[in-house]
Design a protein around this motif. Structure first.
Motif, short mmCIF file in Angstrom:
data_model
loop_
_atom_site.label_atom_id
_atom_site.label_comp_id
_atom_site.label_asym_id
_atom_site.label_seq_id
_atom_site.Cartn_x
_atom_site.Cartn_y
_atom_site.Cartn_z
N PHE A 2 3.43 -2.04 -19.00
CA PHE A 2 2.74 -1.18 -18.07
C PHE A 2 2.52 0.24 -18.41
CE2 PHE A 2 2.59 1.18 -14.05
CZ PHE A 2 1.45 0.76 -13.58
N VAL A 3 3.30 0.99 -18.97
CA VAL A 3 2.93 2.48 -19.30
C VAL A 3 2.00 2.52 -20.21
CG1 VAL A 3 3.97 4.58 -20.18
CG2 VAL A 3 5.18 3.31 -18.72
N ARG A 4 2.01 1.56 -21.30
CA ARG A 4 0.95 1.83 -22.50
C ARG A 4 -0.50 1.43 -21.65
NH1 ARG A 4 3.11 -1.50 -25.93
NH2 ARG A 4 4.32 0.33 -26.64
N TRP A 5 -0.57 0.43 -20.90
CA TRP A 5 -1.58 -0.16 -20.13
C TRP A 5 -2.26 0.80 -19.26
CZ3 TRP A 5 -2.30 -0.40 -15.01
CH2 TRP A 5 -3.60 -0.99 -14.52
N ALA A 6 -1.26 1.39 -18.68
CA ALA A 6 -1.55 2.79 -17.37
C ALA A 6 -2.31 3.89 -18.27
CB ALA A 6 -0.43 3.05 -16.65
N LEU A 7 -1.64 4.26 -19.18
CA LEU A 7 -2.31 5.35 -20.12
C LEU A 7 -3.64 5.12 -20.78
CD1 LEU A 7 1.05 6.80 -21.69
CD2 LEU A 7 -0.05 7.92 -19.55
N ALA A 8 -3.67 4.08 -21.10
CA ALA A 8 -4.98 3.56 -21.67
C ALA A 8 -6.26 3.24 -20.93
CB ALA A 8 -4.63 2.54 -22.77
N SER A 9 -5.76 2.50 -19.88
CA SER A 9 -6.85 1.86 -19.01
C SER A 9 -7.16 2.80 -17.64
CB SER A 9 -6.41 0.61 -18.54
OG SER A 9 -6.11 -0.23 -19.63
N THR A 10 -6.40 3.64 -17.42
CA THR A 10 -6.75 4.46 -15.83
C THR A 10 -6.92 5.71 -16.09
OG1 THR A 10 -4.44 4.78 -15.45
CG2 THR A 10 -5.11 2.68 -14.74
N GLY A 11 -7.49 6.40 -15.12
CA GLY A 11 -7.92 7.92 -15.02
C GLY A 11 -7.87 8.06 -13.43
N ARG A 12 -8.16 9.33 -13.13
CA ARG A 12 -8.04 9.81 -11.88
C ARG A 12 -8.82 8.71 -10.75
NH1 ARG A 12 -6.71 14.15 -8.90
NH2 ARG A 12 -7.94 14.60 -7.05
N PRO A 13 -10.04 8.25 -11.08
CA PRO A 13 -10.47 7.44 -10.44
C PRO A 13 -9.77 6.18 -9.91
CG PRO A 13 -12.27 8.15 -11.97
CD PRO A 13 -11.01 8.51 -12.43
N GLU A 14 -8.95 5.54 -10.97
CA GLU A 14 -8.29 4.20 -10.69
C GLU A 14 -7.02 4.87 -9.98
OE1 GLU A 14 -11.36 3.75 -13.41
OE2 GLU A 14 -9.45 5.36 -13.82
N CYS A 15 -6.59 6.05 -9.90
CA CYS A 15 -5.19 6.29 -9.58
C CYS A 15 -5.22 6.92 -8.02
CB CYS A 15 -4.53 7.30 -10.28
SG CYS A 15 -3.92 6.68 -12.15
N ILE A 16 -6.28 7.57 -7.71
CA ILE A 16 -6.46 7.75 -6.19
C ILE A 16 -7.71 7.23 -5.63
CG2 ILE A 16 -7.07 10.00 -4.88
CD1 ILE A 16 -5.59 11.58 -7.05
N GLY A 17 -7.57 6.74 -4.37
CA GLY A 17 -8.54 5.91 -3.96
C GLY A 17 -8.31 5.72 -2.33
N SER A 18 -9.20 5.10 -1.74
CA SER A 18 -9.31 4.76 -0.21
C SER A 18 -8.90 3.31 -0.27
CB SER A 18 -10.41 5.02 0.32
OG SER A 18 -10.41 4.78 1.80
N ARG A 19 -8.05 2.87 0.64
CA ARG A 19 -7.10 1.55 0.53
C ARG A 19 -6.79 1.32 2.19
NH1 ARG A 19 -8.77 1.88 -3.80
NH2 ARG A 19 -7.80 0.61 -5.69
N PRO A 20 -7.06 0.34 2.74
CA PRO A 20 -6.50 0.06 4.20
C PRO A 20 -4.87 0.27 3.97
CG PRO A 20 -7.21 -1.85 2.98
CD PRO A 20 -7.42 -0.87 1.96
N ILE A 21 -4.40 1.12 4.98
CA ILE A 21 -2.93 1.20 4.87
C ILE A 21 -2.46 1.22 6.28
CG2 ILE A 21 -1.20 3.09 4.38
CD1 ILE A 21 -3.08 4.38 2.54
N GLN A 22 -1.12 0.40 6.50
CA GLN A 22 -0.40 0.29 7.78
C GLN A 22 0.37 1.15 7.76
OE1 GLN A 22 1.65 -3.32 7.85
NE2 GLN A 22 1.78 -3.39 9.69
N LEU A 23 0.01 2.30 8.81
CA LEU A 23 0.85 3.52 8.86
C LEU A 23 2.32 3.37 9.55
CD1 LEU A 23 -2.17 6.05 9.41
CD2 LEU A 23 -0.84 5.71 7.29
N ALA A 24 2.08 2.38 10.46
CA ALA A 24 3.36 1.88 11.22
C ALA A 24 3.52 0.48 11.20
CB ALA A 24 3.28 2.47 12.76
N LEU A 25 4.79 0.25 11.14
CA LEU A 25 5.25 -1.15 10.91
C LEU A 25 4.76 -2.07 12.45
CD1 LEU A 25 7.08 -3.27 9.34
CD2 LEU A 25 9.04 -2.56 11.02
#
Length: 103
Positions: A2-25
């Motif tokens: 995973f670490v090798r893949w993450a370093l080779a394949s991801t940058g800031r745009p893939e690491c920070i984004g907008s997603r639907p998140i459930q803030l309360a159970l």
């Protein structure tokens, strides 16, 4: 792995984004900015997702970064006396939090 893949394949745009998140159970999912997207998607659980808050929110510095917190630990008189003594030795003490950390 995973670490090798993450370093080779991801940058800031893939690491920070907008997603639907459930803030309360049991609450609705709300679109929020989040960080560590690759990790959160790889290990997706309800607990994996949270909104992206500034570091000082998670670390608690928003509470201890205010003078009222330090007022209970260091009196004004104590602060003035120690700050003056330290200034005579060349140290600049900006506030009570700085004095506590200097100690």
């Amino acid at each position: 792995g995973f670490v090798r893949w993450a370093l080779a394949s991801t940058g800031r745009p893939e690491c920070i984004g907008s997603r639907p998140i459930q803030l309360a159970l049991g609450g609705p999912k709300v679109e929020h900015a989040t960080g560590k997207v690759a990790l959160r998607e790889a290990f997706a659980t309800v607990a994996s997702w949270r909104r992206k808050d500034p570091i000082e929110v998670g670390s608690g510095i928003t509470v201890i970064g205010h003078d009222p917190f330090w007022a209970e630990l260091i009196s004004d008189e104590e602060y003035r006396a120690e700050a003056a003594a330290l200034a005579s030795r060349g140290y600049v003490i900006k506030n009570k939090e700085h004095l506590a950390n200097f100690r």
